[in-house]
Motif scaffolding. Structure first.
Motif, short mmCIF file in Angstrom:
data_model
loop_
_atom_site.label_atom_id
_atom_site.label_comp_id
_atom_site.label_asym_id
_atom_site.label_seq_id
_atom_site.Cartn_x
_atom_site.Cartn_y
_atom_site.Cartn_z
N VAL A 45 0.83 -1.20 0.00
CA VAL A 45 0.00 0.00 0.00
C VAL A 45 0.87 1.25 0.00
CG1 VAL A 45 -1.63 1.37 1.37
CG2 VAL A 45 -2.03 -1.07 1.03
N ARG A 46 1.88 1.27 0.89
CA ARG A 46 2.75 2.44 0.94
C ARG A 46 3.48 2.66 -0.38
NH1 ARG A 46 3.83 5.21 6.01
NH2 ARG A 46 5.01 6.53 4.58
N THR A 47 3.93 1.59 -0.99
CA THR A 47 4.64 1.69 -2.26
C THR A 47 3.73 2.24 -3.36
OG1 THR A 47 6.11 -0.16 -1.71
CG2 THR A 47 5.88 0.39 -4.04
N GLU A 48 2.51 1.71 -3.44
CA GLU A 48 1.58 2.15 -4.49
C GLU A 48 1.10 3.57 -4.26
OE1 GLU A 48 1.01 0.43 -7.31
OE2 GLU A 48 2.57 -0.86 -6.46
N LEU A 49 0.90 3.96 -3.00
CA LEU A 49 0.54 5.35 -2.72
C LEU A 49 1.66 6.30 -3.16
CD1 LEU A 49 -1.12 5.01 0.81
CD2 LEU A 49 -2.28 5.51 -1.35
N VAL A 78 6.74 13.86 3.86
CA VAL A 78 6.27 13.22 2.64
C VAL A 78 6.65 11.74 2.68
CG1 VAL A 78 6.50 13.19 0.11
CG2 VAL A 78 6.52 15.37 1.36
N ILE A 79 5.79 10.92 2.12
CA ILE A 79 6.04 9.48 2.09
C ILE A 79 7.37 9.19 1.38
CG2 ILE A 79 4.71 9.23 -0.05
CD1 ILE A 79 3.94 6.47 0.85
N ARG A 80 8.10 8.25 1.95
CA ARG A 80 9.36 7.82 1.32
C ARG A 80 9.15 6.47 0.65
NH1 ARG A 80 12.85 7.02 6.23
NH2 ARG A 80 10.81 6.68 7.13
N VAL A 136 1.54 10.54 2.66
CA VAL A 136 1.01 9.84 3.84
C VAL A 136 1.54 10.52 5.09
CG1 VAL A 136 0.92 7.66 5.11
CG2 VAL A 136 0.85 7.66 2.61
N GLN A 137 0.64 11.06 5.91
CA GLN A 137 1.04 11.72 7.13
C GLN A 137 -0.13 11.75 8.11
OE1 GLN A 137 2.44 15.32 5.28
NE2 GLN A 137 0.53 16.41 5.68
N SER A 138 0.20 11.90 9.38
CA SER A 138 -0.84 11.82 10.40
C SER A 138 -1.69 13.08 10.44
CB SER A 138 -0.21 11.57 11.78
OG SER A 138 0.63 12.64 12.14
N ILE A 139 -2.90 12.93 10.97
CA ILE A 139 -3.85 14.03 11.07
C ILE A 139 -3.57 14.82 12.33
CG2 ILE A 139 -6.30 14.60 11.27
CD1 ILE A 139 -6.84 11.88 9.89
N ASP A 140 -3.63 16.14 12.21
CA ASP A 140 -3.56 17.00 13.39
C ASP A 140 -4.97 17.12 13.95
OD1 ASP A 140 -3.33 18.93 15.29
OD2 ASP A 140 -2.27 20.37 14.05
N HIS A 141 -5.30 16.26 14.93
CA HIS A 141 -6.66 16.18 15.46
C HIS A 141 -7.11 17.48 16.12
CE1 HIS A 141 -4.88 12.09 15.58
NE2 HIS A 141 -6.02 11.77 15.01
N SER A 142 -6.17 18.31 16.54
CA SER A 142 -6.53 19.50 17.30
C SER A 142 -7.08 20.62 16.43
CB SER A 142 -5.31 20.04 18.06
OG SER A 142 -4.32 20.48 17.15
#
Length: 271
Positions: A234-238, A263-265, A245-251
């Motif tokens: 999944v990570r490779t195809e994204l 950025v995704i590596r 791909v990065q986390s959400i800032d819930h605040s």
């Protein structure tokens, strides 16, 4: 709504040997709190590793049903559900606080998650239990579903979640696991579904039609066969699709993303 940024959340701490390795591909984790799987030591070990990697930590409360992995419907009173959710979230929050971290979100597990989409009183009970523990915690729920709607009505941040490996009905719900076609057995098809959710805001349903889907996070299950290989794929195809791909800032808001994970590596370069 189409975009090119996504959070990847992984259900974890459920007793599988590849848990720590899965962290290399996650930006959020949902940690089992002992009722369907997990135990205090596993909770501590997993969250310690997640904190070191800067991964957002969530609680994954369930019905009290280890025998069936929390995937069998139960008929509990709303008082029992309220207390049970608080018990599990509070336990994980205490473990994480002892590691100088914080639980950022809650995602119900299994039958509790699915029943909340059918029972508005149950969904509201889950939301209020979380809110009364910590109103800063976000709620993860099915994209466009009842749980996220009620969470927002109760003043919480809600995160719309999609599933790479699950089949969808024509109404945008998940095909029940009791049906033989509930899971997408083909990894390539599941990856394509994840990418289409992000880039096109659409998902192909079991009857061949398309429905709109607006996702801020995509779930990767930690208990499925070849979970590690699938997460890597999944990570490779994204990355090939130029999706960050990065986390959400819930605040800030349900659709705001933090820049802490970058950025995704390419997978070959991943830690």
């Amino acid at each position: 709504m189409a975009k090119n940024t996504i959070d990847l959340n992984v259900d974890i701490g459920e007793g599988f040997a590849h848990d720590v390795e899965l962290l290399d591909y996650a930006t959020s984790v949902n940690v089992a709190c002992g009722w369907h799987a997990g135990d205090p030591l596993t909770m501590r070990n997993i969250t310690s590793e997640a904190i070191q990697r800067g991964i957002a930590i969530g609680a994954h409360p369930s019905f009290p049903d280890r025998e069936n992995f929390g995937r069998v419907p139960m008929d509990l009173s709303l008082e029992e559900v309220y207390a049970g959710v608080q018990y599990q979230v509070g336990a994980l929050a205490a473990v994480v606080a002892g590691l100088s971290g914080r639980v950022t979100h809650v995602k119900p597990h299994g039958a509790l998650y699915n029943q909340a989409e059918q029972d508005a009183d149950l969904a509201q009970t889950i939301v209020r239990a979380v809110r009364d523990v910590d109103s800063e915690m976000a709620i993860f729920g099915l994209a466009g579903g009842q749980l996220v709607r009620i969470a927002r009505e109760e003043g919480l941040v809600a995160i719309d979640e999609g599933f790479a490996d699950r089949a969808y009905t024509s109404t945008g719900k998940l095909v029940p696991r009791s049906q033989s076609n509930a899971m997408l057995g083909c990894k390539e098809l599941a990856c394509a579904q994840a990418i289409r959710m992000v880039l096109d805001g659409r998902v192909r349903t079991e009857d061949g039609s398309d429905v709109g889907i607006d996702v801020q996070s995509i779930c990767l299950h930690g208990d499925t066969p070849n979970a590690l290989a699938f997460a890597r794929m999944v990570r490779t195809e994204l990355a090939k699709a130029n999706i960050i791909v990065q986390s959400i800032d819930h605040s800030r808001s349900p659709t705001a993303f933090s820049k802490t994970n970058g950025v995704i590596r390419p997978v070959a370069d991943a830690a």
